[in-house]
Design an enzyme around this catalytic site. Structure first.
Site, PDB file in Angstrom:
ATOM      1  N   LYS A 202       0.797  -1.223   0.000  1.00 50.37           N
ATOM      2  CA  LYS A 202       0.000   0.000   0.000  1.00 50.37           C
ATOM      3  C   LYS A 202       0.835   1.282   0.000  1.00 50.37           C
ATOM      4  O   LYS A 202       0.424   2.299  -0.568  1.00 50.37           O
ATOM      5  CB  LYS A 202      -0.965   0.006   1.191  1.00 50.37           C
ATOM      6  CG  LYS A 202      -2.095  -1.006   1.066  1.00 50.37           C
ATOM      7  CD  LYS A 202      -3.099  -0.850   2.196  1.00 50.37           C
ATOM      8  CE  LYS A 202      -4.253  -1.817   2.047  1.00 50.37           C
ATOM      9  NZ  LYS A 202      -5.309  -1.592   3.063  1.00 50.37           N
TER      10      LYS A 202
ATOM     11  N   ASP B   7     -10.080   3.067   2.370  1.00 47.38           N
ATOM     12  CA  ASP B   7     -10.258   2.316   3.623  1.00 47.38           C
ATOM     13  C   ASP B   7     -11.002   3.114   4.693  1.00 47.38           C
ATOM     14  O   ASP B   7     -11.964   2.636   5.292  1.00 47.38           O
ATOM     15  CB  ASP B   7      -8.910   1.865   4.174  1.00 47.38           C
ATOM     16  CG  ASP B   7      -8.322   0.690   3.407  1.00 47.38           C
ATOM     17  OD1 ASP B   7      -9.104  -0.089   2.833  1.00 47.38           O
ATOM     18  OD2 ASP B   7      -7.084   0.561   3.378  1.00 47.38           O
TER      19      ASP B   7
END
Length: 275
Positions: free
Chosen positions: A66, A102
């Protein structure tokens, strides 16, 4: 030409993203496929180049890539800049743009519960997930957010960045009854016999307790909270909503998240209750 999308990570076989996105594509008549791609950290750059060469329409990123993917992208959305991490990449025909869905995915899940923006919120942890959630709560106009972490300095840093308050884990335990929303973002307490991140002795019944983990559906932390009379929220909603945001960015279609939460919960062996 048929479009295709992907999720990259190491490991990747466990990911439910292909199952979820393929169902949405079939449901909405999207002529596309979504595949898992196992990418070792040392081969991230060449794997990204290969995805581009093969014409990927967009992709998701899971651990451990990420942050490592960031330098390879052409552009970053504010969410990705704030978090210095990307979980979704879009392609507009010219450039690859990184996003982080997220935190917003968690908040969308949270907002399905009966809560008010003025209620006191406690985030346990100060890592990447906590960072995304803290910024997303701020964007959603939650004003009274505290952050507790075993390393207090990290809690201070995140609190300063998000306009929140940093407190020690000890103070969080003592004042737990003041918080109506408690969000557990750490991996502490998942192992059998391991102590919970903090004691729930002072928690108020009917508080909402959330855990971003969805395997197991009911973590030891959620189980302990339920035994105290609290409402609980597992990580399935966060997983589905973050994926839905990505799906909409790729296709322009907003999928049925309620239905998917039901399907994923059932797939994981749980019983879904529409609260």
């Amino acid at each position: 030409m048929k479009k295709w999308y992907a999720v990259i990570g190491d490991p990747i076989a466990h990911s439910l993203s292909p199952f979820m996105h393929d169902l949405w594509m079939v449901e909405h008549g999207v002529d596309a496929s979504y595949i898992p791609v196992h990418v070792k950290p040392a081969r991230l750059k060449e794997s990204f180049d290969a995805l581009k060469t093969l014409g990927v329409g967009g992709f998701n990123i899971t651990l451990p890539h990420k942050q490592a993917i960031v330098p390879f992208l052409d552009e970053l959305d504010e969410t990705a800049i704030i978090m210095d991490a990307v979980n979704t990449v879009t392609f507009d025909g010219q450039s690859y743009k990184g996003w982080n869905t997220d935190g917003d995915g968690f908040v969308r899940s949270l907002m399905t519960e009966q809560i008010a923006l003025h209620e006191k919120v406690l985030i346990i942890g100060a890592g990447g997930a906590a960072r995304g959630i803290a910024f997303a709560l701020k964007r959603a106009n939650f004003h009274d957010v505290s952050i507790a972490n075993r390393t207090y300095q990290r809690a201070e840093e995140l609190a300063a960045a998000t306009g929140s308050e940093a407190i020690t884990m000890q103070d969080a335990e003592k004042s737990l009854g003041d918080f109506r929303i408690i969000i557990q973002t750490t991996s502490v307490g998942l192992a059998e016999g391991e102590a919970l991140p903090l004691s729930l002795d002072q928690i108020q019944p009917d508080s909402l307790v959330a855990d971003i983990i969805y395997t197991p559906l009911e973590t030891p932390f959620l189980k302990a909270a339920k035994e105290k009379g609290c409402r609980i929220l597992n990580g399935v909603g966060m997983f589905v909503y973050q994926g839905a945001i990505a799906f909409e960015k790729w296709t322009g279609i907003r999928p049925d998240t309620e239905k998917m939460i039901h399907i994923i919960t059932d797939k994981l062996g749980g019983n879904y209750v529409n609260r």
